[in-house]
Scaffold this motif. Structure first.
Motif, PDB file in Angstrom:
ATOM      1  N   HIS A 187     -17.913 -46.461  31.309  1.00 51.97           N
ATOM      2  CA  HIS A 187     -17.781 -47.278  30.098  1.00 51.97           C
ATOM      3  C   HIS A 187     -17.190 -46.389  29.016  1.00 51.97           C
ATOM      4  O   HIS A 187     -17.767 -45.349  28.670  1.00 51.97           O
ATOM      5  CB  HIS A 187     -19.144 -47.812  29.660  1.00 51.97           C
ATOM      6  N   VAL A 188     -16.040 -46.800  28.488  1.00 51.68           N
ATOM      7  CA  VAL A 188     -15.253 -45.917  27.623  1.00 51.68           C
ATOM      8  C   VAL A 188     -15.025 -46.546  26.261  1.00 51.68           C
ATOM      9  O   VAL A 188     -14.649 -47.719  26.153  1.00 51.68           O
ATOM     10  CB  VAL A 188     -13.888 -45.589  28.277  1.00 51.68           C
ATOM     11  N   ALA A 189     -15.265 -45.758  25.206  1.00 48.76           N
ATOM     12  CA  ALA A 189     -14.832 -46.100  23.851  1.00 48.76           C
ATOM     13  C   ALA A 189     -13.592 -45.261  23.567  1.00 48.76           C
ATOM     14  O   ALA A 189     -13.651 -44.030  23.609  1.00 48.76           O
ATOM     15  CB  ALA A 189     -15.932 -45.793  22.841  1.00 48.76           C
ATOM     16  N   TYR A 190     -12.478 -45.919  23.289  1.00 52.24           N
ATOM     17  CA  TYR A 190     -11.163 -45.281  23.233  1.00 52.24           C
ATOM     18  C   TYR A 190     -10.528 -45.559  21.877  1.00 52.24           C
ATOM     19  O   TYR A 190     -10.535 -46.703  21.408  1.00 52.24           O
ATOM     20  CB  TYR A 190     -10.312 -45.860  24.358  1.00 52.24           C
ATOM     21  N   THR A 191     -10.011 -44.544  21.227  1.00 52.89           N
ATOM     22  CA  THR A 191      -9.417 -44.739  19.899  1.00 52.89           C
ATOM     23  C   THR A 191      -7.910 -44.911  20.014  1.00 52.89           C
ATOM     24  O   THR A 191      -7.215 -44.039  20.533  1.00 52.89           O
ATOM     25  CB  THR A 191      -9.710 -43.549  18.965  1.00 52.89           C
ATOM     26  N   SER A 192      -7.407 -46.029  19.540  1.00 55.08           N
ATOM     27  CA  SER A 192      -5.963 -46.241  19.529  1.00 55.08           C
ATOM     28  C   SER A 192      -5.286 -45.292  18.555  1.00 55.08           C
ATOM     29  O   SER A 192      -4.102 -44.984  18.691  1.00 55.08           O
ATOM     30  CB  SER A 192      -5.653 -47.699  19.146  1.00 55.08           C
ATOM     31  N   GLU A 193      -6.037 -44.822  17.578  1.00 51.91           N
ATOM     32  CA  GLU A 193      -5.505 -43.891  16.567  1.00 51.91           C
ATOM     33  C   GLU A 193      -5.023 -42.590  17.198  1.00 51.91           C
ATOM     34  O   GLU A 193      -4.000 -42.031  16.803  1.00 51.91           O
ATOM     35  CB  GLU A 193      -6.603 -43.611  15.541  1.00 51.91           C
ATOM     36  N   THR A 194      -5.739 -42.074  18.187  1.00 51.84           N
ATOM     37  CA  THR A 194      -5.398 -40.783  18.785  1.00 51.84           C
ATOM     38  C   THR A 194      -5.012 -40.878  20.252  1.00 51.84           C
ATOM     39  O   THR A 194      -4.516 -39.900  20.823  1.00 51.84           O
ATOM     40  CB  THR A 194      -6.593 -39.814  18.695  1.00 51.84           C
ATOM     41  N   GLY A 195      -5.249 -42.020  20.889  1.00 55.90           N
ATOM     42  CA  GLY A 195      -4.954 -42.136  22.306  1.00 55.90           C
ATOM     43  C   GLY A 195      -5.908 -41.329  23.161  1.00 55.90           C
ATOM     44  O   GLY A 195      -5.554 -40.891  24.259  1.00 55.90           O
ATOM     45  N   PRO A 227     -10.291 -40.876  24.478  1.00 59.95           N
ATOM     46  CA  PRO A 227     -11.644 -41.424  24.463  1.00 59.95           C
ATOM     47  C   PRO A 227     -12.450 -40.811  23.316  1.00 59.95           C
ATOM     48  O   PRO A 227     -12.190 -39.677  22.917  1.00 59.95           O
ATOM     49  CB  PRO A 227     -12.235 -40.996  25.815  1.00 59.95           C
ATOM     50  N   LEU A 228     -13.398 -41.567  22.829  1.00 55.12           N
ATOM     51  CA  LEU A 228     -14.317 -41.054  21.823  1.00 55.12           C
ATOM     52  C   LEU A 228     -15.682 -40.788  22.434  1.00 55.12           C
ATOM     53  O   LEU A 228     -16.383 -39.856  22.054  1.00 55.12           O
ATOM     54  CB  LEU A 228     -14.458 -42.068  20.681  1.00 55.12           C
ATOM     55  N   GLU A 229     -16.042 -41.613  23.428  1.00 57.67           N
ATOM     56  CA  GLU A 229     -17.331 -41.454  24.107  1.00 57.67           C
ATOM     57  C   GLU A 229     -17.249 -42.159  25.456  1.00 57.67           C
ATOM     58  O   GLU A 229     -16.541 -43.163  25.600  1.00 57.67           O
ATOM     59  CB  GLU A 229     -18.460 -42.049  23.255  1.00 57.67           C
ATOM     60  N   VAL A 230     -17.967 -41.637  26.442  1.00 58.66           N
ATOM     61  CA  VAL A 230     -17.987 -42.232  27.785  1.00 58.66           C
ATOM     62  C   VAL A 230     -19.424 -42.268  28.283  1.00 58.66           C
ATOM     63  O   VAL A 230     -20.160 -41.296  28.140  1.00 58.66           O
ATOM     64  CB  VAL A 230     -17.109 -41.431  28.766  1.00 58.66           C
ATOM     65  N   LYS A 231     -19.814 -43.401  28.858  1.00 60.98           N
ATOM     66  CA  LYS A 231     -21.127 -43.542  29.497  1.00 60.98           C
ATOM     67  C   LYS A 231     -20.917 -43.895  30.959  1.00 60.98           C
ATOM     68  O   LYS A 231     -20.001 -44.649  31.300  1.00 60.98           O
ATOM     69  CB  LYS A 231     -21.967 -44.619  28.808  1.00 60.98           C
ATOM     70  N   GLU A 232     -21.765 -43.373  31.826  1.00 60.40           N
ATOM     71  CA  GLU A 232     -21.654 -43.591  33.258  1.00 60.40           C
ATOM     72  C   GLU A 232     -22.822 -44.455  33.755  1.00 60.40           C
ATOM     73  O   GLU A 232     -23.954 -44.290  33.304  1.00 60.40           O
ATOM     74  CB  GLU A 232     -21.635 -42.248  34.000  1.00 60.40           C
ATOM     75  N   THR A 233     -22.547 -45.406  34.644  1.00 65.82           N
ATOM     76  CA  THR A 233     -23.593 -46.252  35.226  1.00 65.82           C
ATOM     77  C   THR A 233     -23.209 -46.575  36.673  1.00 65.82           C
ATOM     78  O   THR A 233     -22.105 -46.275  37.124  1.00 65.82           O
ATOM     79  CB  THR A 233     -23.762 -47.583  34.464  1.00 65.82           C
ATOM     80  N   GLY A 234     -24.127 -47.241  37.367  1.00 62.43           N
ATOM     81  CA  GLY A 234     -23.806 -47.794  38.670  1.00 62.43           C
ATOM     82  C   GLY A 234     -22.855 -48.969  38.535  1.00 62.43           C
ATOM     83  O   GLY A 234     -22.722 -49.565  37.463  1.00 62.43           O
ATOM     84  N   GLY A 235     -22.214 -49.342  39.635  1.00 66.15           N
ATOM     85  CA  GLY A 235     -21.197 -50.383  39.582  1.00 66.15           C
ATOM     86  C   GLY A 235     -21.702 -51.760  39.234  1.00 66.15           C
ATOM     87  O   GLY A 235     -20.947 -52.605  38.754  1.00 66.15           O
TER      88      GLY A 235
END
Length: 382
Positions: A143-151, A153-161
């Motif tokens: 699960h990714v939070a991605y900033t269009s401002e810089t291209g 990721p800002l933060e990533v969380k990992e989980t099961g599918g």
């Protein structure tokens, strides 16, 4: 100039041995191996991402040829299974704090977008028994939070599918940005939660796609100036949902046509811009889809080496760290080059060592300056 040695030097410059050791100690891991240490595992997976190795055996057969300390298959695979992957997750987020200027920004930038979505990586059912998925597959999600401002990721969380996107997307929200999400995140009570504000806490602005069957209660059309060639077909305020599950607050719903002529409805609490701008904010979400396509195509992500949670997420977070390094490297080098190219073109040429002379010269010059700054203890980040 070998791509692995370049990225390895960047990583060693940006993350000191002391910082890596702090992360190791934070997660209570004792690195008692005589030869193959945590830093060696980090270098192995950096090379695996760049060289697109097919697995542990493939990597151990060629690792000495690119300057890595040789190790056998069992040593590397056991190390990957035993080292807590959280060490490399924290290392990834440490790189983000250093390289992503949006992460270091404290003031809200008007209309800065945070794109949130997830990608799933699947393998055979028996490969990851701790991560069941659908049918004969097992898998995990990033699960990714991605900033269009810089291209980046800002933060990533990992989980099961099988994990639902909604709760992870909620935890990735950030009030310094306008949150942009697809319809999987469109829960009605979440809209009201985001919209709350008080003296201590500002509201979370958002643009989220609505499912096609969501009911609009008591819609009221907004007065608007129709722009030439606009694809907006509706702009109303309303409550969202049925009587059994309906938002307390009224929200703006903008309807526009995509390139195939299908209607797309997005709900938002952003009021001070045109409907066309709201539509463009949602369309910017495709940048995170391009990011997922890029990391799977260039950094070997679909090929999972290990079966344990530590091995799988260690590989993935190190691969994401390689992306951050490459993107930051590109952003720094392009400042000295007159002829612009895209990040994708730069990466393709860099990885196969076919950079144009002007870019190659700028790369060498930047690496020399980076080494000088590091040796003199000068700040690297602007």
């Amino acid at each position: 100039m070998k791509q692995f040695s370049t990225i390895s030097k960047l990583l060693s410059t940006l993350i000191s041995p002391e910082e890596l050791m702090e992360l190791v100690e934070k997660h209570h891991y004792e690195d008692v191996a005589r030869k193959f240490h945590v830093k060696d595992l980090l270098d192995f997976f950096v090379a695996a991402a760049l060289e697109k190795w097919a697995g542990f055996r493939d990597g151990t057969e060629v690792m000495a040829s690119i300057g890595l300390s040789p190790a056998n298959y069992s040593t590397v695979s056991k190390k990957a299974a035993n080292v807590p992957y959280e060490i490399f997750k924290d290392l990834f987020h440490l790189l983000i704090r250093k390289c992503n200027r949006a992460k270091r920004r404290t003031k809200v930038v008007k209309q800065a977008l945070l794109l949130v979505d997830s990608t799933t990586i699947t393998v055979g059912k028996n490969r990851l028994p701790w991560a069941p998925f659908h049918g004969e597959r097992s898998g995990i999600k990033l699960h990714v939070a991605y900033t269009s401002e810089t291209g980046m990721p800002l933060e990533v969380k990992e989980t099961g599918g099988l994990s639902h996107d909604g709760p992870a997307g909620e935890s990735l929200a950030n009030k310094a940005f306008i949150l942009v999400q697809d319809r999987a995140y469109g829960k009605h009570d979440r809209f009201d939660m985001f919209n709350k504000s008080n003296k201590q806490k500002q509201k979370q602005y958002f643009v989220i796609r609505l499912r096609d069957n969501v009911e609009l209660h008591r819609p009221h059309s907004l007065n608007r100036m129709q722009q030439p060639d606009s694809n907006v077909v509706g702009d109303v305020t309303c409550q969202v949902g049925t009587k059994q599950s309906r938002t307390i607050d009224r929200y703006r719903v903008v309807t526009f046509c995509d390139h195939e002529g299908h209607d797309i409805r997005v709900v938002t609490n952003v009021m001070g811009v045109s409907a066309e701008e709201i539509a463009e904010m949602y369309k910017a979400r495709w940048a995170i889809e391009s990011f997922f396509h890029w990391i799977k195509g260039y950094l070997n992500l679909p090929i999972l080496f290990g079966n344990s949670k530590n091995a799988v997420f260690t590989q993935l977070f190190i691969a994401l760290s390689v992306f951050v390094l490459l993107k930051w490297f590109f952003d720094q080098v392009k400042k000295a080059v007159r002829k612009s190219i895209s990040f994708r073109s730069f990466t393709r040429s860099f990885l196969v060592q076919t950079l144009a002379v002007e870019w190659l010269s700028a790369v060498v010059d930047f690496l020399c300056r980076l080494r000088e700054f590091s040796e003199r203890g000068l700040p690297i980040f602007g």
